[in-house]
Design a protein around this motif. Sequence first.
Motif, PDB file in Angstrom:
ATOM      1  N   GLY A 172       0.771  -1.212  -0.068  1.00  0.00           N
ATOM      2  CA  GLY A 172       0.019  -0.002  -0.034  1.00  0.00           C
ATOM      3  C   GLY A 172       0.941   1.344  -0.227  1.00  0.00           C
ATOM      4  O   GLY A 172       1.901   1.234   0.850  1.00  0.00           O
ATOM      5  N   ASN A 173       0.505   2.294  -0.932  1.00  0.00           N
ATOM      6  CA  ASN A 173       1.103   3.416  -0.984  1.00  0.00           C
ATOM      7  C   ASN A 173       0.498   4.748  -0.630  1.00  0.00           C
ATOM      8  O   ASN A 173      -1.007   4.764  -0.791  1.00  0.00           O
ATOM      9  CB  ASN A 173       1.964   3.553  -2.097  1.00  0.00           C
ATOM     10  N   TYR A 174       0.618   5.726  -0.080  1.00  0.00           N
ATOM     11  CA  TYR A 174       0.148   7.009   0.371  1.00  0.00           C
ATOM     12  C   TYR A 174       0.830   7.953  -0.317  1.00  0.00           C
ATOM     13  O   TYR A 174       1.833   8.654   0.477  1.00  0.00           O
ATOM     14  CB  TYR A 174      -0.171   6.944   1.884  1.00  0.00           C
ATOM     15  N   HIS A 175       0.488   8.475  -1.332  1.00  0.00           N
ATOM     16  CA  HIS A 175       1.223   9.432  -2.085  1.00  0.00           C
ATOM     17  C   HIS A 175       0.707  11.045  -1.555  1.00  0.00           C
ATOM     18  O   HIS A 175      -0.409  11.336  -1.480  1.00  0.00           O
ATOM     19  CB  HIS A 175       0.938   9.368  -3.588  1.00  0.00           C
ATOM     20  N   PHE A 176       1.904  11.888  -1.487  1.00  0.00           N
ATOM     21  CA  PHE A 176       1.823  12.979  -0.959  1.00  0.00           C
ATOM     22  C   PHE A 176       2.414  13.692  -2.396  1.00  0.00           C
ATOM     23  O   PHE A 176       3.651  13.935  -2.564  1.00  0.00           O
ATOM     24  CB  PHE A 176       2.526  13.557   0.192  1.00  0.00           C
ATOM     25  N   ILE A 177       1.487  14.749  -3.097  1.00  0.00           N
ATOM     26  CA  ILE A 177       2.042  15.601  -4.078  1.00  0.00           C
ATOM     27  C   ILE A 177       1.977  17.000  -3.513  1.00  0.00           C
ATOM     28  O   ILE A 177       0.912  17.649  -3.497  1.00  0.00           O
ATOM     29  CB  ILE A 177       1.028  15.209  -5.346  1.00  0.00           C
ATOM     30  N   PHE A 178       3.147  17.578  -3.577  1.00  0.00           N
ATOM     31  CA  PHE A 178       3.268  18.888  -3.184  1.00  0.00           C
ATOM     32  C   PHE A 178       3.070  19.811  -4.411  1.00  0.00           C
ATOM     33  O   PHE A 178       3.522  19.790  -5.344  1.00  0.00           O
ATOM     34  CB  PHE A 178       4.592  19.084  -2.352  1.00  0.00           C
ATOM     35  N   GLY A 179       2.692  21.139  -3.605  1.00  0.00           N
ATOM     36  CA  GLY A 179       2.466  22.252  -4.544  1.00  0.00           C
ATOM     37  C   GLY A 179       3.858  23.066  -4.864  1.00  0.00           C
ATOM     38  O   GLY A 179       4.744  22.968  -4.246  1.00  0.00           O
ATOM     39  N   SER A 180       3.630  24.485  -5.376  1.00  0.00           N
ATOM     40  CA  SER A 180       4.604  25.430  -5.718  1.00  0.00           C
ATOM     41  C   SER A 180       4.477  26.487  -4.754  1.00  0.00           C
ATOM     42  O   SER A 180       3.342  27.150  -4.546  1.00  0.00           O
ATOM     43  CB  SER A 180       4.790  25.743  -7.052  1.00  0.00           C
ATOM     44  N   LYS A 181       5.648  26.968  -4.189  1.00  0.00           N
ATOM     45  CA  LYS A 181       5.388  28.158  -3.291  1.00  0.00           C
ATOM     46  C   LYS A 181       5.094  29.515  -4.149  1.00  0.00           C
ATOM     47  O   LYS A 181       4.122  30.320  -3.494  1.00  0.00           O
ATOM     48  CB  LYS A 181       6.761  28.519  -2.693  1.00  0.00           C
ATOM     49  N   ASP A 182       5.329  29.701  -5.361  1.00  0.00           N
ATOM     50  CA  ASP A 182       5.171  30.712  -6.126  1.00  0.00           C
ATOM     51  C   ASP A 182       3.678  30.504  -6.854  1.00  0.00           C
ATOM     52  O   ASP A 182       3.330  31.396  -7.676  1.00  0.00           O
ATOM     53  CB  ASP A 182       6.214  31.015  -6.839  1.00  0.00           C
ATOM     54  N   GLY A 183       3.073  29.448  -6.622  1.00  0.00           N
ATOM     55  CA  GLY A 183       1.807  29.072  -7.469  1.00  0.00           C
ATOM     56  C   GLY A 183       1.996  28.854  -8.576  1.00  0.00           C
ATOM     57  O   GLY A 183       0.796  28.335  -9.344  1.00  0.00           O
ATOM     58  N   SER A 184       3.235  28.509  -9.102  1.00  0.00           N
ATOM     59  CA  SER A 184       3.354  28.004 -10.598  1.00  0.00           C
ATOM     60  C   SER A 184       2.890  26.636 -10.913  1.00  0.00           C
ATOM     61  O   SER A 184       2.720  25.829 -10.085  1.00  0.00           O
ATOM     62  CB  SER A 184       4.703  28.119 -11.153  1.00  0.00           C
ATOM     63  N   VAL A 185       2.826  26.318 -12.025  1.00  0.00           N
ATOM     64  CA  VAL A 185       2.265  24.979 -12.552  1.00  0.00           C
ATOM     65  C   VAL A 185       3.304  23.940 -12.354  1.00  0.00           C
ATOM     66  O   VAL A 185       3.226  22.779 -11.674  1.00  0.00           O
ATOM     67  CB  VAL A 185       1.755  24.974 -14.016  1.00  0.00           C
ATOM     68  N   ASN A 186       4.457  24.588 -12.753  1.00  0.00           N
ATOM     69  CA  ASN A 186       5.694  23.540 -12.288  1.00  0.00           C
ATOM     70  C   ASN A 186       6.467  24.020 -11.239  1.00  0.00           C
ATOM     71  O   ASN A 186       6.771  25.159 -11.200  1.00  0.00           O
ATOM     72  CB  ASN A 186       6.430  23.411 -13.949  1.00  0.00           C
ATOM     73  N   THR A 187       6.832  23.011 -10.403  1.00  0.00           N
ATOM     74  CA  THR A 187       7.548  23.338  -9.230  1.00  0.00           C
ATOM     75  C   THR A 187       9.120  23.856  -9.640  1.00  0.00           C
ATOM     76  O   THR A 187       9.421  24.993  -8.986  1.00  0.00           O
ATOM     77  CB  THR A 187       7.797  22.318  -8.355  1.00  0.00           C
ATOM     78  N   GLY A 188       9.827  23.360 -10.580  1.00  0.00           N
ATOM     79  CA  GLY A 188      10.949  23.823 -10.958  1.00  0.00           C
ATOM     80  C   GLY A 188      12.032  23.404 -10.314  1.00  0.00           C
ATOM     81  O   GLY A 188      13.161  22.714 -10.664  1.00  0.00           O
ATOM     82  N   SER A 189      12.176  23.901  -8.878  1.00  0.00           N
ATOM     83  CA  SER A 189      13.281  23.779  -8.078  1.00  0.00           C
ATOM     84  C   SER A 189      12.889  23.127  -6.669  1.00  0.00           C
ATOM     85  O   SER A 189      11.690  23.444  -6.322  1.00  0.00           O
ATOM     86  CB  SER A 189      14.276  24.924  -7.986  1.00  0.00           C
ATOM     87  N   VAL A 190      13.705  22.610  -5.904  1.00  0.00           N
ATOM     88  CA  VAL A 190      13.482  22.326  -4.717  1.00  0.00           C
ATOM     89  C   VAL A 190      13.333  23.180  -3.630  1.00  0.00           C
ATOM     90  O   VAL A 190      12.375  23.035  -2.727  1.00  0.00           O
ATOM     91  CB  VAL A 190      14.876  21.559  -4.143  1.00  0.00           C
ATOM     92  N   SER A 191      13.934  24.629  -3.836  1.00  0.00           N
ATOM     93  CA  SER A 191      13.295  25.634  -2.957  1.00  0.00           C
ATOM     94  C   SER A 191      12.080  26.150  -3.308  1.00  0.00           C
ATOM     95  O   SER A 191      11.555  26.997  -2.484  1.00  0.00           O
ATOM     96  CB  SER A 191      14.464  26.813  -3.356  1.00  0.00           C
ATOM     97  N   ASN A 192      11.343  25.710  -4.270  1.00  0.00           N
ATOM     98  CA  ASN A 192      10.172  26.302  -4.613  1.00  0.00           C
ATOM     99  C   ASN A 192       8.976  25.162  -4.289  1.00  0.00           C
ATOM    100  O   ASN A 192       7.883  25.509  -4.582  1.00  0.00           O
ATOM    101  CB  ASN A 192       9.988  26.497  -6.055  1.00  0.00           C
ATOM    102  N   ILE A 193       9.145  23.988  -3.654  1.00  0.00           N
ATOM    103  CA  ILE A 193       8.338  23.112  -3.073  1.00  0.00           C
ATOM    104  C   ILE A 193       7.666  23.582  -1.892  1.00  0.00           C
ATOM    105  O   ILE A 193       8.143  24.209  -1.093  1.00  0.00           O
ATOM    106  CB  ILE A 193       8.896  21.940  -2.735  1.00  0.00           C
ATOM    107  N   SER A 194       6.279  23.603  -1.966  1.00  0.00           N
ATOM    108  CA  SER A 194       5.417  24.021  -0.796  1.00  0.00           C
ATOM    109  C   SER A 194       5.041  22.686  -0.108  1.00  0.00           C
ATOM    110  O   SER A 194       4.094  22.115  -0.882  1.00  0.00           O
ATOM    111  CB  SER A 194       4.322  24.813  -1.303  1.00  0.00           C
TER     112      SER A 194
END
Length: 217
Positions: A172-194
Amino acid sequence: RRVPFHHKPLPPMFSARYRTALCLLAALAVGTGTTVRAQVALSLHGTVASTTLDDSKLRPGLGAALKVFAGKNLALGGAAKFISTSYNAASVGGQTIRANGYIVPLTGVLDVYLTGGAVRPYIGAEAGVYILGNRLELNGNEISNQTSTRFGATPKLGLAFALGNLGVFVEGNYHFIFGSKDGSVNTGSVSNISFENPSKLFALNAGLTFGFPKSGD
Protein backbone atom coordinates in the motif's frame (compact mmCIF):
# COMPACT_ATOMS: atom_id res chain seq x y z
CA ARG A 1 77.74 -5.92 -25.61
CA ARG A 2 74.88 -6.57 -23.21
CA VAL A 3 74.93 -4.65 -19.98
CA PRO A 4 74.06 -6.93 -17.06
CA PHE A 5 71.02 -5.85 -15.07
CA HIS A 6 71.46 -6.15 -11.35
CA HIS A 7 68.15 -6.40 -9.46
CA LYS A 8 68.43 -5.27 -5.89
CA PRO A 9 66.20 -7.50 -3.75
CA LEU A 10 63.99 -6.06 -1.05
CA PRO A 11 65.23 -6.44 2.50
CA PRO A 12 63.92 -9.71 3.97
CA MET A 13 61.82 -8.05 6.70
CA PHE A 14 60.34 -5.45 4.31
CA SER A 15 59.44 -8.11 1.75
CA ALA A 16 57.84 -10.41 4.32
CA ARG A 17 55.65 -7.64 5.69
CA TYR A 18 54.41 -6.70 2.23
CA ARG A 19 53.61 -10.31 1.40
CA THR A 20 51.71 -10.75 4.65
CA ALA A 21 49.74 -7.53 4.06
CA LEU A 22 48.82 -8.55 0.51
CA CYS A 23 47.65 -11.96 1.72
CA LEU A 24 45.47 -10.33 4.40
CA LEU A 25 43.95 -7.88 1.91
CA ALA A 26 43.18 -10.68 -0.53
CA ALA A 27 41.54 -12.76 2.18
CA LEU A 28 39.50 -9.76 3.33
CA ALA A 29 38.34 -9.02 -0.22
CA VAL A 30 37.25 -12.60 -0.79
CA GLY A 31 35.48 -12.75 2.56
CA THR A 32 33.68 -9.47 1.95
CA GLY A 33 32.63 -10.53 -1.52
CA THR A 34 31.01 -13.68 -0.23
CA THR A 35 29.26 -11.93 2.65
CA VAL A 36 27.53 -9.08 0.76
CA ARG A 37 26.30 -9.78 -2.73
CA ALA A 38 24.37 -7.26 -4.79
CA GLN A 39 21.51 -8.66 -6.86
CA VAL A 40 19.60 -6.80 -9.58
CA ALA A 41 15.83 -7.31 -9.69
CA LEU A 42 12.96 -6.13 -11.89
CA SER A 43 9.49 -5.56 -10.43
CA LEU A 44 6.25 -5.25 -12.41
CA HIS A 45 2.90 -4.48 -10.81
CA GLY A 46 -0.67 -3.43 -11.34
CA THR A 47 -2.28 -0.63 -9.34
CA VAL A 48 -5.68 0.38 -8.05
CA ALA A 49 -5.70 4.01 -6.92
CA SER A 50 -8.08 6.58 -5.52
CA THR A 51 -7.72 10.27 -4.75
CA THR A 52 -9.00 11.69 -1.50
CA LEU A 53 -11.73 13.68 -3.26
CA ASP A 54 -15.24 12.67 -2.17
CA ASP A 55 -16.38 12.00 -5.74
CA SER A 56 -13.27 10.11 -6.82
CA LYS A 57 -13.42 6.68 -8.38
CA LEU A 58 -11.06 3.74 -8.19
CA ARG A 59 -8.78 3.86 -11.20
CA PRO A 60 -6.26 1.38 -12.65
CA GLY A 61 -2.55 1.82 -13.21
CA LEU A 62 0.70 -0.04 -13.70
CA GLY A 63 4.34 0.33 -12.79
CA ALA A 64 7.87 -1.02 -12.95
CA ALA A 65 10.93 -0.75 -10.74
CA LEU A 66 14.59 -1.67 -11.15
CA LYS A 67 16.22 -2.45 -7.81
CA VAL A 68 19.58 -3.56 -6.47
CA PHE A 69 19.39 -5.83 -3.41
CA ALA A 70 22.28 -5.48 -0.98
CA GLY A 71 21.61 -8.79 0.72
CA LYS A 72 18.05 -9.89 1.46
CA ASN A 73 16.95 -6.98 3.62
CA LEU A 74 17.76 -3.80 1.68
CA ALA A 75 16.86 -2.73 -1.85
CA LEU A 76 17.63 0.56 -3.64
CA GLY A 77 16.53 1.58 -7.11
CA GLY A 78 14.21 3.61 -9.29
CA ALA A 79 10.55 3.27 -10.28
CA ALA A 80 8.07 4.56 -12.83
CA LYS A 81 4.30 4.34 -12.59
CA PHE A 82 1.29 5.32 -14.68
CA ILE A 83 -1.91 5.98 -12.74
CA SER A 84 -5.11 6.94 -14.49
CA THR A 85 -7.31 9.44 -12.66
CA SER A 86 -10.95 10.29 -13.23
CA TYR A 87 -13.56 12.18 -11.21
CA ASN A 88 -16.69 14.26 -11.76
CA ALA A 89 -16.10 17.92 -10.98
CA ALA A 90 -19.65 19.26 -11.32
CA SER A 91 -23.05 18.74 -12.90
CA VAL A 92 -25.20 21.85 -13.21
CA GLY A 93 -28.32 22.42 -15.28
CA GLY A 94 -27.83 19.30 -17.32
CA GLN A 95 -24.25 20.26 -18.16
CA THR A 96 -21.65 17.68 -17.08
CA ILE A 97 -18.03 18.68 -16.46
CA ARG A 98 -15.65 15.77 -16.12
CA ALA A 99 -11.91 15.75 -15.44
CA ASN A 100 -9.82 12.93 -16.86
CA GLY A 101 -6.09 12.60 -16.55
CA TYR A 102 -3.10 10.72 -15.30
CA ILE A 103 -0.21 10.81 -12.84
CA VAL A 104 3.29 9.53 -13.68
CA PRO A 105 5.56 9.28 -10.61
CA LEU A 106 9.28 8.91 -11.44
CA THR A 107 10.89 8.13 -8.11
CA GLY A 108 13.85 6.75 -6.24
CA VAL A 109 13.04 3.66 -4.15
CA LEU A 110 14.18 2.44 -0.73
CA ASP A 111 12.79 -0.85 0.61
CA VAL A 112 13.73 -2.40 3.96
CA TYR A 113 12.71 -6.04 4.47
CA LEU A 114 12.13 -6.93 8.11
CA THR A 115 12.84 -10.66 7.70
CA GLY A 116 14.79 -12.82 5.28
CA GLY A 117 12.56 -15.90 5.11
CA ALA A 118 9.93 -17.03 2.65
CA VAL A 119 7.47 -14.41 3.96
CA ARG A 120 8.93 -10.90 4.19
CA PRO A 121 7.06 -7.88 5.49
CA TYR A 122 8.71 -4.64 4.47
CA ILE A 123 8.54 -0.89 4.80
CA GLY A 124 9.83 1.67 2.33
CA ALA A 125 9.65 5.08 0.78
CA GLU A 126 9.75 6.69 -2.65
CA ALA A 127 10.35 10.29 -3.66
CA GLY A 128 10.83 12.14 -6.93
CA VAL A 129 9.09 13.91 -9.79
CA TYR A 130 5.35 13.55 -10.33
CA ILE A 131 4.05 14.43 -13.79
CA LEU A 132 0.36 15.34 -13.74
CA GLY A 133 -1.77 15.48 -16.85
CA ASN A 134 -5.34 16.79 -16.71
CA ARG A 135 -8.00 16.95 -19.39
CA LEU A 136 -11.29 18.77 -18.81
CA GLU A 137 -14.39 17.78 -20.73
CA LEU A 138 -17.76 19.50 -21.07
CA ASN A 139 -20.50 17.12 -22.14
CA GLY A 140 -17.86 14.80 -23.56
CA ASN A 141 -15.95 17.50 -25.47
CA GLU A 142 -12.40 18.46 -24.47
CA ILE A 143 -12.08 22.09 -23.42
CA SER A 144 -8.73 22.02 -21.59
CA ASN A 145 -5.58 19.89 -21.49
CA GLN A 146 -2.72 20.68 -19.06
CA THR A 147 0.51 19.04 -17.88
CA SER A 148 2.39 20.01 -14.73
CA THR A 149 5.45 18.74 -12.85
CA ARG A 150 5.50 18.52 -9.07
CA PHE A 151 7.57 16.95 -6.31
CA GLY A 152 6.02 14.00 -4.48
CA ALA A 153 6.78 11.28 -1.99
CA THR A 154 5.13 8.18 -0.58
CA PRO A 155 5.69 5.91 2.41
CA LYS A 156 4.72 2.30 1.82
CA LEU A 157 4.03 -0.91 3.66
CA GLY A 158 4.09 -4.30 1.99
CA LEU A 159 4.35 -8.06 2.18
CA ALA A 160 6.48 -10.20 -0.15
CA PHE A 161 6.62 -13.95 -0.68
CA ALA A 162 9.84 -15.56 -1.93
CA LEU A 163 9.30 -18.38 -4.42
CA GLY A 164 12.87 -19.16 -5.43
CA ASN A 165 14.12 -16.09 -7.31
CA LEU A 166 10.56 -14.94 -7.93
CA GLY A 167 8.93 -12.58 -5.46
CA VAL A 168 5.16 -12.04 -5.19
CA PHE A 169 4.23 -8.84 -3.38
CA VAL A 170 1.37 -6.61 -2.35
CA GLU A 171 1.88 -3.12 -0.93
CA GLY A 172 0.00 0.00 0.00
CA ASN A 173 1.21 3.51 -0.89
CA TYR A 174 -0.01 6.89 0.31
CA HIS A 175 1.26 9.54 -2.11
CA PHE A 176 1.79 13.17 -1.16
CA ILE A 177 2.01 15.53 -4.15
CA PHE A 178 3.28 18.96 -3.18
CA GLY A 179 2.53 22.30 -4.77
CA SER A 180 4.72 25.31 -5.55
CA LYS A 181 5.44 28.24 -3.24
CA ASP A 182 5.02 30.72 -6.06
CA GLY A 183 1.83 29.09 -7.30
CA SER A 184 3.33 28.08 -10.65
CA VAL A 185 2.17 24.98 -12.48
CA ASN A 186 5.67 23.47 -12.51
CA THR A 187 7.63 23.41 -9.25
CA GLY A 188 10.97 23.77 -11.03
CA SER A 189 13.40 23.70 -8.09
CA VAL A 190 13.59 22.17 -4.62
CA SER A 191 13.47 25.62 -3.00
CA ASN A 192 10.07 26.21 -4.62
CA ILE A 193 8.38 23.15 -3.07
CA SER A 194 5.44 23.96 -0.79
CA PHE A 195 4.81 21.25 1.80
CA GLU A 196 1.50 22.76 2.94
CA ASN A 197 -1.79 21.10 1.99
CA PRO A 198 -0.44 18.49 -0.45
CA SER A 199 -2.69 16.51 -2.75
CA LYS A 200 -3.04 12.90 -1.64
CA LEU A 201 -3.47 9.62 -3.44
CA PHE A 202 -3.88 6.12 -2.04
CA ALA A 203 -2.72 3.18 -4.13
CA LEU A 204 -2.69 -0.59 -3.70
CA ASN A 205 -0.08 -2.42 -5.78
CA ALA A 206 0.32 -6.14 -6.48
CA GLY A 207 2.94 -7.71 -8.69
CA LEU A 208 6.04 -9.83 -9.27
CA THR A 209 9.74 -9.29 -8.70
CA PHE A 210 12.14 -11.14 -10.98
CA GLY A 211 15.55 -11.69 -9.38
CA PHE A 212 14.23 -11.67 -5.81
CA PRO A 213 16.80 -13.01 -3.31
CA LYS A 214 16.06 -16.59 -2.32
CA SER A 215 15.03 -17.27 1.25
CA GLY A 216 17.87 -19.77 1.64
CA ASP A 217 20.64 -17.44 0.35
